[in-house]
Design an enzyme around this catalytic site. Sequence first.
Site, PDB file in Angstrom:
ATOM      1  N   SER A  73      -8.049  20.077  28.164  1.00 50.23           N
ATOM      2  CA  SER A  73      -8.876  21.188  27.705  1.00 50.23           C
ATOM      3  C   SER A  73      -9.658  20.813  26.445  1.00 50.23           C
ATOM      4  O   SER A  73     -10.359  19.800  26.436  1.00 50.23           O
ATOM      5  CB  SER A  73      -7.993  22.426  27.496  1.00 50.23           C
ATOM      6  OG  SER A  73      -8.765  23.593  27.366  1.00 50.23           O
ATOM      7  N   ASP A 120      -9.351  24.280  34.030  1.00 49.11           N
ATOM      8  CA  ASP A 120      -8.769  23.844  32.763  1.00 49.11           C
ATOM      9  C   ASP A 120      -7.417  23.159  32.936  1.00 49.11           C
ATOM     10  O   ASP A 120      -6.507  23.684  33.586  1.00 49.11           O
ATOM     11  CB  ASP A 120      -8.607  25.071  31.863  1.00 49.11           C
ATOM     12  CG  ASP A 120      -8.272  24.719  30.443  1.00 49.11           C
ATOM     13  OD1 ASP A 120      -7.115  24.373  30.178  1.00 49.11           O
ATOM     14  OD2 ASP A 120      -9.187  24.793  29.595  1.00 49.11           O
TER      15      ASP A 120
END
Length: 293
Positions: free
Chosen positions: A57, A182
């Site tokens: 991320s 993500d």
Amino acid sequence: MTDFSDLSDGTSSGGHGDPGPVAFVLGGGGVRGAVEVGMIRALLEAGVTPDLVVGTSIGAINGAVLAADPTMAAVEQLIRTWTSEDANAVFGDAVSRQLRRLVTTRTHLISPEPLRRLLVAALGPEPAFEDLAVPLRVVAASIERAAEHWFSAGPLVEAVMASASVPGLLPPTRIDGEHFMDGGIVNSIPIEGAVRAGARTVYVLQVGRVEEPLAVPTNTVETARVAFEIARRHRFARDLATLPKDVRLHVLPSGGALEGDESPLSFRRLDTVHRRIERAYEASRSYLAGVEA
């Protein structure tokens, strides 16, 4: 997977007398990821440099810049990146525009183009993993396979975008016909990825959530947040519990949360970047000063 067998003689660039290959593991956490810049500064000033960078991320974004140039120049580049107009466009776009985008797309609030521009500005127009000064591995969540997926070769920008495609905020990233979300969904602090790649000293750069106690929720928003935190921390706790005995692990302190961090709109708070960086730098510098040589 990165192979560090050629470093098995115990030599390392890691400082503090730590044996074996050194990995920096950069976790996810949105705008709170600015703390990782302060941690990187503290590590480099202490003479600790990575043989491997692992990110998820926002940690994939910070990690890519670090892997491109693991010197103090990366800290300067990261500060410029975090305070750029593109960063403001990623996190701080007007709420009215975000809501119109959600109505139009039905899947996400934020356009991926500012993030792509931010990465190109920091890394160059067509960077590849193979161009980096030290190996980088980033993790994303595959929609079709419902599994974590590791990127360590080929085009860099799309892989980092895949790892940073926060559900609801950004659309999934499509790579070779597969769609990714993500990496924090499946592995928010990817310690295991560093250990499996051969690291024997691991510095964890985390955004502070694992430092904060959880309380029984009292409303719907808190329930969702606590549920996500349990999932996030369960994987982290498992990695700590199964850490091989020959691996040294250092979890760097974030310097603490700021007021308002639990708000659903906290991802927009770019005004906190410098405070987060400085607090994490001071806390991590103190921690590293106490690490045994």
